[in-house]
Design an enzyme around this catalytic site. Sequence first.
Site, PDB file in Angstrom:
ATOM      1  N   CYS A   1      56.189  -3.828 -33.508  1.00  0.00           N
ATOM      2  CA  CYS A   1      57.258  -4.818 -33.378  1.00  0.00           C
ATOM      3  C   CYS A   1      56.743  -6.099 -32.729  1.00  0.00           C
ATOM      4  O   CYS A   1      55.990  -6.048 -31.764  1.00  0.00           O
ATOM      5  CB  CYS A   1      58.424  -4.311 -32.539  1.00  0.00           C
ATOM      6  SG  CYS A   1      59.202  -2.848 -33.180  1.00  0.00           S
TER       7      CYS A   1
ATOM      8  N   ASN B   1      62.151  -5.245 -28.997  1.00  0.00           N
ATOM      9  CA  ASN B   1      60.918  -4.482 -29.176  1.00  0.00           C
ATOM     10  C   ASN B   1      60.926  -3.414 -28.083  1.00  0.00           C
ATOM     11  O   ASN B   1      61.178  -3.737 -26.930  1.00  0.00           O
ATOM     12  CB  ASN B   1      59.758  -5.480 -28.996  1.00  0.00           C
ATOM     13  CG  ASN B   1      58.403  -4.828 -29.038  1.00  0.00           C
ATOM     14  OD1 ASN B   1      58.287  -3.649 -29.295  1.00  0.00           O
ATOM     15  ND2 ASN B   1      57.378  -5.613 -28.785  1.00  0.00           N
ATOM     16  N   GLY B   2      60.672  -2.161 -28.420  1.00  0.00           N
ATOM     17  CA  GLY B   2      60.663  -1.101 -27.404  1.00  0.00           C
ATOM     18  C   GLY B   2      61.553   0.052 -27.829  1.00  0.00           C
ATOM     19  O   GLY B   2      62.015   0.110 -28.977  1.00  0.00           O
TER      20      GLY B   2
ATOM     21  N   ARG C   1      50.185  -6.551 -35.806  1.00  0.00           N
ATOM     22  CA  ARG C   1      50.654  -5.485 -34.913  1.00  0.00           C
ATOM     23  C   ARG C   1      51.181  -4.276 -35.688  1.00  0.00           C
ATOM     24  O   ARG C   1      51.355  -3.213 -35.116  1.00  0.00           O
ATOM     25  CB  ARG C   1      51.769  -6.022 -34.009  1.00  0.00           C
ATOM     26  CG  ARG C   1      51.304  -7.137 -33.119  1.00  0.00           C
ATOM     27  CD  ARG C   1      52.472  -7.853 -32.516  1.00  0.00           C
ATOM     28  NE  ARG C   1      53.078  -7.110 -31.439  1.00  0.00           N
ATOM     29  CZ  ARG C   1      52.710  -7.180 -30.166  1.00  0.00           C
ATOM     30  NH1 ARG C   1      51.724  -7.979 -29.834  1.00  0.00           N
ATOM     31  NH2 ARG C   1      53.323  -6.495 -29.245  1.00  0.00           N
TER      32      ARG C   1
ATOM     33  N   GLU D   1      42.371   6.210 -41.759  1.00  0.00           N
ATOM     34  CA  GLU D   1      43.462   5.274 -41.477  1.00  0.00           C
ATOM     35  C   GLU D   1      43.564   4.157 -42.501  1.00  0.00           C
ATOM     36  O   GLU D   1      44.657   3.666 -42.762  1.00  0.00           O
ATOM     37  CB  GLU D   1      43.391   4.722 -40.047  1.00  0.00           C
ATOM     38  CG  GLU D   1      42.232   3.813 -39.764  1.00  0.00           C
ATOM     39  CD  GLU D   1      42.226   3.321 -38.324  1.00  0.00           C
ATOM     40  OE1 GLU D   1      43.282   3.108 -37.743  1.00  0.00           O
ATOM     41  OE2 GLU D   1      41.121   3.146 -37.772  1.00  0.00           O
TER      42      GLU D   1
ATOM     43  N   HIS E   1      31.901  27.959 -37.588  1.00  0.00           N
ATOM     44  CA  HIS E   1      32.992  28.636 -36.870  1.00  0.00           C
ATOM     45  C   HIS E   1      34.348  28.352 -37.510  1.00  0.00           C
ATOM     46  O   HIS E   1      35.381  28.614 -36.904  1.00  0.00           O
ATOM     47  CB  HIS E   1      32.991  28.211 -35.399  1.00  0.00           C
ATOM     48  CG  HIS E   1      31.728  28.585 -34.691  1.00  0.00           C
ATOM     49  ND1 HIS E   1      31.377  29.894 -34.440  1.00  0.00           N
ATOM     50  CD2 HIS E   1      30.700  27.832 -34.224  1.00  0.00           C
ATOM     51  CE1 HIS E   1      30.199  29.930 -33.831  1.00  0.00           C
ATOM     52  NE2 HIS E   1      29.774  28.683 -33.695  1.00  0.00           N
TER      53      HIS E   1
ATOM     54  N   LYS F   1      49.053  -2.119 -34.621  1.00  0.00           N
ATOM     55  CA  LYS F   1      47.881  -2.498 -33.831  1.00  0.00           C
ATOM     56  C   LYS F   1      48.107  -2.240 -32.349  1.00  0.00           C
ATOM     57  O   LYS F   1      47.231  -1.771 -31.653  1.00  0.00           O
ATOM     58  CB  LYS F   1      47.586  -3.988 -34.069  1.00  0.00           C
ATOM     59  CG  LYS F   1      46.356  -4.506 -33.367  1.00  0.00           C
ATOM     60  CD  LYS F   1      45.114  -3.936 -34.000  1.00  0.00           C
ATOM     61  CE  LYS F   1      43.840  -4.351 -33.295  1.00  0.00           C
ATOM     62  NZ  LYS F   1      42.730  -3.457 -33.674  1.00  0.00           N
TER      63      LYS F   1
ATOM     64  N   GLU G   1      34.822   8.972 -34.993  1.00  0.00           N
ATOM     65  CA  GLU G   1      35.286   7.603 -35.205  1.00  0.00           C
ATOM     66  C   GLU G   1      35.187   7.231 -36.694  1.00  0.00           C
ATOM     67  O   GLU G   1      36.088   6.579 -37.238  1.00  0.00           O
ATOM     68  CB  GLU G   1      34.471   6.644 -34.320  1.00  0.00           C
ATOM     69  CG  GLU G   1      34.749   5.174 -34.506  1.00  0.00           C
ATOM     70  CD  GLU G   1      36.215   4.772 -34.299  1.00  0.00           C
ATOM     71  OE1 GLU G   1      37.019   5.575 -33.799  1.00  0.00           O
ATOM     72  OE2 GLU G   1      36.544   3.628 -34.674  1.00  0.00           O
TER      73      GLU G   1
ATOM     74  N   LYS H   1      38.301   6.046 -38.974  1.00  0.00           N
ATOM     75  CA  LYS H   1      38.288   4.780 -39.712  1.00  0.00           C
ATOM     76  C   LYS H   1      38.643   5.028 -41.168  1.00  0.00           C
ATOM     77  O   LYS H   1      39.478   4.349 -41.751  1.00  0.00           O
ATOM     78  CB  LYS H   1      36.888   4.191 -39.612  1.00  0.00           C
ATOM     79  CG  LYS H   1      36.618   2.820 -39.214  1.00  0.00           C
ATOM     80  CD  LYS H   1      37.217   2.135 -38.066  1.00  0.00           C
ATOM     81  CE  LYS H   1      38.350   2.714 -37.350  1.00  0.00           C
ATOM     82  NZ  LYS H   1      38.594   2.376 -36.012  1.00  0.00           N
TER      83      LYS H   1
ATOM     84  N   TRP I   1      58.664  -2.125 -36.517  1.00  0.00           N
ATOM     85  CA  TRP I   1      57.941  -0.884 -36.843  1.00  0.00           C
ATOM     86  C   TRP I   1      58.918   0.231 -36.505  1.00  0.00           C
ATOM     87  O   TRP I   1      59.253   0.441 -35.343  1.00  0.00           O
ATOM     88  CB  TRP I   1      56.678  -0.804 -35.991  1.00  0.00           C
ATOM     89  CG  TRP I   1      55.740   0.304 -36.384  1.00  0.00           C
ATOM     90  CD1 TRP I   1      54.773   0.248 -37.335  1.00  0.00           C
ATOM     91  CD2 TRP I   1      55.665   1.612 -35.805  1.00  0.00           C
ATOM     92  NE1 TRP I   1      54.095   1.443 -37.400  1.00  0.00           N
ATOM     93  CE2 TRP I   1      54.625   2.303 -36.468  1.00  0.00           C
ATOM     94  CE3 TRP I   1      56.375   2.277 -34.804  1.00  0.00           C
ATOM     95  CZ2 TRP I   1      54.280   3.613 -36.163  1.00  0.00           C
ATOM     96  CZ3 TRP I   1      56.028   3.590 -34.503  1.00  0.00           C
ATOM     97  CH2 TRP I   1      54.989   4.236 -35.178  1.00  0.00           C
TER      98      TRP I   1
HETATM   99  C1  F6R Z   1      42.090   2.923 -34.764  1.00  0.00           C
HETATM  100  C2  F6R Z   1      42.759   2.255 -33.679  1.00  0.00           C
HETATM  101  C3  F6R Z   1      43.608   3.065 -32.760  1.00  0.00           C
HETATM  102  C4  F6R Z   1      43.523   2.501 -31.332  1.00  0.00           C
HETATM  103  C5  F6R Z   1      44.542   3.220 -30.434  1.00  0.00           C
HETATM  104  C6  F6R Z   1      44.451   2.734 -29.008  1.00  0.00           C
HETATM  105  O1  F6R Z   1      41.321   2.047 -35.512  1.00  0.00           O
HETATM  106  O2  F6R Z   1      42.668   1.067 -33.534  1.00  0.00           O
HETATM  107  O3  F6R Z   1      43.259   4.407 -32.785  1.00  0.00           O
HETATM  108  O4  F6R Z   1      42.230   2.654 -30.854  1.00  0.00           O
HETATM  109  O5  F6R Z   1      45.831   2.998 -30.916  1.00  0.00           O
HETATM  110  O6  F6R Z   1      44.685   1.375 -28.922  1.00  0.00           O
HETATM  111  P1  F6R Z   1      44.191   0.535 -27.693  1.00  0.00           P
HETATM  112  O7  F6R Z   1      42.706   0.562 -27.690  1.00  0.00           O
HETATM  113  O8  F6R Z   1      44.736  -0.844 -27.935  1.00  0.00           O
HETATM  114  O9  F6R Z   1      44.761   1.186 -26.475  1.00  0.00           O
END
Ligand code: F6R
Length: 600
Positions: free
Chosen positions: A2, A99-100, A27, A484, A500, A595, A477, A481, A73
């Site tokens: 949001c 927002n919230g 975001r 997502e 296992h 984001k 990681e 990536k 969102w």
């Molecule tokens: C994945 C990604 C998320 C963030 C997570 C934490 O690419 O960006 O997994 O790493 O939402 O976000 P921050 O680092 O902003 O606390």
Amino acid sequence: MCGIVGYIGSQDSKEILLKGLEKLEYRGYDSAGIAVMNEAGVTVFKDIGRIADLREVVDYDVFASVGIGHTRWATHGVPSKRNAHPHQCETERFTIVHNGVIENYELLKQKYLKDVDLVSDTDTEVIVQIVNKFVNDGMVVEQAFSETLRLLHGSYAIALLDCENRDTIYVAKNKSPLLVGVGEGFNVVASDAMATLQVTDQYIELMDKEVVILTKDNITIKNLDGIVMERAPFKAMIDASDIEKGTYPHYMLKEIDEQPAVVRKIVQKYQGDSGKLTFDKKIINACLEAERIFIVACGTSYHAGLVGKHLIENMAKIPVEVHLASEFSYNMPLLPKKPLFIFISQSGETADSRSVLVQVKEMGHKTLTMTNVPGSTLSREADFTLLLHAGPEIAVASTKAYTAQLAVLSIVAEVLGRAQGFNLNIDLVHELSIVANAMSTLVEDKHTFEEIATEFLSITSNCFFIGRAHDYYVGLEGALKLKEISYIYAEGFAGGELKHGPIALVEKGTPIFCLATQEHVNLSIRGNVKEVVARGANPCIISMDGLQMEGDRYVLPAVHPVLAPLVGVVPFQLISYYASLHRGCDVDKPRNLAKSVTVE
Ligand code: F6R
């Protein structure tokens, strides 16, 4: 998650709001809307989908010098036009964006709005309807607004319009980010300075449970008891060009490419006058006084924490535990008398991490935030901050912030080790410059990673990442990536764990990415590759110069083994990028993701 933008001045507000919302797209959102106010009243335009869809439904003939906008969102209620903000009360006198999450909205609905037909499923509508009810009951608007805020449990950033007072936007915040921007003859409100940088670079920070009465010439900040708070503006230190894509097709690609420069910048920022790496003495002391460090983070930042644990334990010999913020409260570890909590967060706004920060602060423990966003909530609320200096990260999938986190964690480890007089046998400034050069080689070799994405991921619906030691964490990681942004089902496994359980998933042709950058486990991870190949898997081995073997698909330039994750992750970022692109996905704004994750 949001985003809010608001404008009050003399220009037409529509374009300022729409451009602001476009800047907040990063975001994550699923619907958007604006409400503009003029002599004729308030007009609301909203739609599901992108800001481009919203632009299609806006009537450009309406001139209005006051307005509020929102990207939503979905939390309460599906993404739909009905649930999109702005929301209005039944008389349409008041209009709100929020927002919230209001945790007690059902109770408030039952208690105050029994006779009101709500038109949406949102918690937000409850707020605007209660303000309206309180005004109908005889309160003046400011009082009604404050009284409503007192009832809310949860998080909010709010902008509210009253069409009977066209000179004011009512603003409030609690736990959700919101800034007021200061202009000449106008003022703005935004979730993030990026949204309104086009009109001002002067901002005022708002504290939780403050109310702002915003007119075009005045900003009055009060607490909920009506006491006026004075606060000077600060200059937002964001370079407008940092938040433009330039000639890049996607922010993600730009941000991947920026990584060598980010690593060089971090070294420069953390280098003291003597040329040695260092940071605030108070932070060094806090770390050294800790009996144990607890790293708390989510997602990609958590993956950085896993690598960070080993860096700190190896170089500084301080025990470190790494915890998922969202699980911490249910699974609180036994704490020593003097723990230090490190929160790793790109955005500095992540609600799960913040909730742990609040909890451990209440227990009286020392806290340090490692973030990319100076002045973010986690940075403000922790005792100390270390900045990542990665520049704004706009793509939802984190890339340069992850490598920046690793670089800063390596600096923390080295500085703490040296402060204790350990002979570390590593010239980190030099080694990080080798890392930056290696990253440059990789980003210049994009076409190879595009070929790998085509070769391994064109037709698959699942894929696995394996590694041992540091490479295991980088695999986690890599899998995050890929899933997502390409929606391919991907998981990372420790090489030794395959037998296992996970090996049951391997079928003929299953792509398996294997990272092999660590000499002491090179033979064992190769053994794991043989196991999956024997079951029909299609392996893509990415090794490091000096450790390569026949059949490796790519050989990374050699870097110091403890820094290998900074380099090893780059191929996975690029492979994920191209897989997403080839599948026609929205690379920078993957479905369902945000984001800045400001709800728990
Ligand atoms: C994945 C990604 C998320 C963030 C997570 C934490 O690419 O960006 O997994 O790493 O939402 O976000 P921050 O680092 O902003 O606390």
